[in-house]
Design an enzyme around this catalytic site. Sequence first.
Site, mmCIF file in Angstrom:
data_model
loop_
_atom_site.group_PDB
_atom_site.id
_atom_site.type_symbol
_atom_site.label_atom_id
_atom_site.label_comp_id
_atom_site.label_asym_id
_atom_site.label_seq_id
_atom_site.Cartn_x
_atom_site.Cartn_y
_atom_site.Cartn_z
ATOM 1 N N GLY A 1 0.755 -1.206 -0.160
ATOM 2 C CA GLY A 1 0.061 0.194 -0.215
ATOM 3 C C GLY A 1 1.000 1.417 -0.130
ATOM 4 O O GLY A 1 0.718 1.825 -0.853
ATOM 5 N N ILE A 2 1.713 1.376 1.538
ATOM 6 C CA ILE A 2 2.600 2.760 0.815
ATOM 7 C C ILE A 2 3.610 2.168 0.258
ATOM 8 O O ILE A 2 3.923 4.045 -0.961
ATOM 9 C CB ILE A 2 3.543 2.651 2.339
ATOM 10 C CG1 ILE A 2 2.538 2.752 3.859
ATOM 11 C CG2 ILE A 2 4.762 3.866 2.553
ATOM 12 C CD1 ILE A 2 2.844 3.174 4.898
ATOM 13 N N ASP B 1 10.120 -6.287 -5.327
ATOM 14 C CA ASP B 1 8.430 -6.886 -4.867
ATOM 15 C C ASP B 1 9.200 -8.665 -5.460
ATOM 16 O O ASP B 1 9.001 -8.661 -6.343
ATOM 17 C CB ASP B 1 7.729 -6.657 -5.356
ATOM 18 C CG ASP B 1 6.058 -6.812 -4.173
ATOM 19 O OD1 ASP B 1 5.878 -5.646 -3.434
ATOM 20 O OD2 ASP B 1 6.010 -7.960 -4.076
ATOM 21 N N TYR C 1 7.063 -6.740 15.308
ATOM 22 C CA TYR C 1 7.266 -6.033 14.065
ATOM 23 C C TYR C 1 7.569 -3.917 14.995
ATOM 24 O O TYR C 1 8.611 -3.886 14.684
ATOM 25 C CB TYR C 1 5.705 -5.440 14.084
ATOM 26 C CG TYR C 1 5.260 -4.366 13.418
ATOM 27 C CD1 TYR C 1 5.483 -4.251 11.519
ATOM 28 C CD2 TYR C 1 5.417 -3.188 13.171
ATOM 29 C CE1 TYR C 1 5.537 -3.642 10.867
ATOM 30 C CE2 TYR C 1 4.842 -2.309 12.345
ATOM 31 C CZ TYR C 1 4.860 -2.483 10.906
ATOM 32 O OH TYR C 1 5.008 -1.267 10.355
ATOM 33 N N LYS D 1 11.322 -2.325 13.508
ATOM 34 C CA LYS D 1 11.171 -0.691 13.393
ATOM 35 C C LYS D 1 12.106 -0.150 14.163
ATOM 36 O O LYS D 1 12.693 0.900 13.715
ATOM 37 C CB LYS D 1 9.321 -0.713 13.302
ATOM 38 C CG LYS D 1 8.609 -0.812 12.357
ATOM 39 C CD LYS D 1 9.124 -0.852 10.846
ATOM 40 C CE LYS D 1 8.284 -1.306 10.081
ATOM 41 N NZ LYS D 1 8.353 -1.302 8.139
ATOM 42 N N VAL E 1 -2.613 3.259 9.445
ATOM 43 C CA VAL E 1 -2.958 3.718 7.770
ATOM 44 C C VAL E 1 -3.824 2.414 7.658
ATOM 45 O O VAL E 1 -3.040 1.491 7.326
ATOM 46 C CB VAL E 1 -1.005 3.742 7.006
ATOM 47 C CG1 VAL E 1 -0.942 4.278 5.437
ATOM 48 C CG2 VAL E 1 -0.668 4.879 7.776
ATOM 49 N N THR F 1 -3.924 0.248 4.760
ATOM 50 C CA THR F 1 -3.507 -0.546 3.510
ATOM 51 C C THR F 1 -4.143 -1.470 3.591
ATOM 52 O O THR F 1 -4.576 -2.493 4.805
ATOM 53 C CB THR F 1 -1.625 -0.740 4.010
ATOM 54 O OG1 THR F 1 -1.875 -1.253 5.033
ATOM 55 C CG2 THR F 1 -1.226 1.397 4.556
#
Length: 259
Positions: free
Chosen positions: A19-20, A39, A153, A157, A186, A188
């Site tokens: 998405g981003i 990708d 996660y 990050k 967000v 996505t």
Amino acid sequence: MSWLGLEGRTAVVTGAGGGIGQAVSAALAAEGVRVVLLDRDIARAEDLATALGGAAVALRCELTEPEQLAEAAARVEAEGGADILVNSAAILRPGTLDTLAEADWSAMLAVNLTGSLAASQAFGRGMLARGRGSIVHIASIAASQPQPASGAYSASKAALAMLSRQLAYEWGPRGVRSNCVSPGLVMTPMSAAFYADPEVRAKRESMVPLRRIATPEDVADVTLFLASDRASYITGQEMVVDGGLSQSLMGLVPRPGYA
């Protein structure tokens, strides 16, 4: 000529089919940038390249496969090299830390952290040789706000944000900038399941001071600024794009006489 002045440059976007990643790629292409879409899902990347027209080329690249990354970097370098790298690739394997499998922990670190370093090395070497370049890492407010039941996660990050700062320190004297963008909530494909219930979405929106969930384009706008010469004296920084959510912690604490 646009205000950002990015025309004629080449950008590499990892996780371009997400998405981003898609929003960043489309925004770059709209600014006259040649975009290399990396990708692991080549069909998704090719569909995006078709949509963007002649401004984009799709390459299958799994960041955990050194040979694929080296091939992609060699091709880009043979065609003049990358001016911009956006590390957008990420995966999420949810789970609480008391039950999280080591394989899931390692998989997230391999893509979200080690993959970003590998891409930075692969495309950054050319930048260093030319004495110019900009790298933007897509981190998260989860880097500074622990996100429960998300496995590695938050840790991945947080480490990515520090990697960006270390790259800025080491590569700044050689003309290469490194910054990160930390989105909040967000919409996505990866997060869509969280918003399937309208009540959940409404509750999430009510927690954001700007009262809406971000779009990928909100993140793309800040990413393009950091990639451009308009940010030529900005490096080693984290730009939070969360509608004020990360400033809301104390609002959760009850205070007598305050509604």
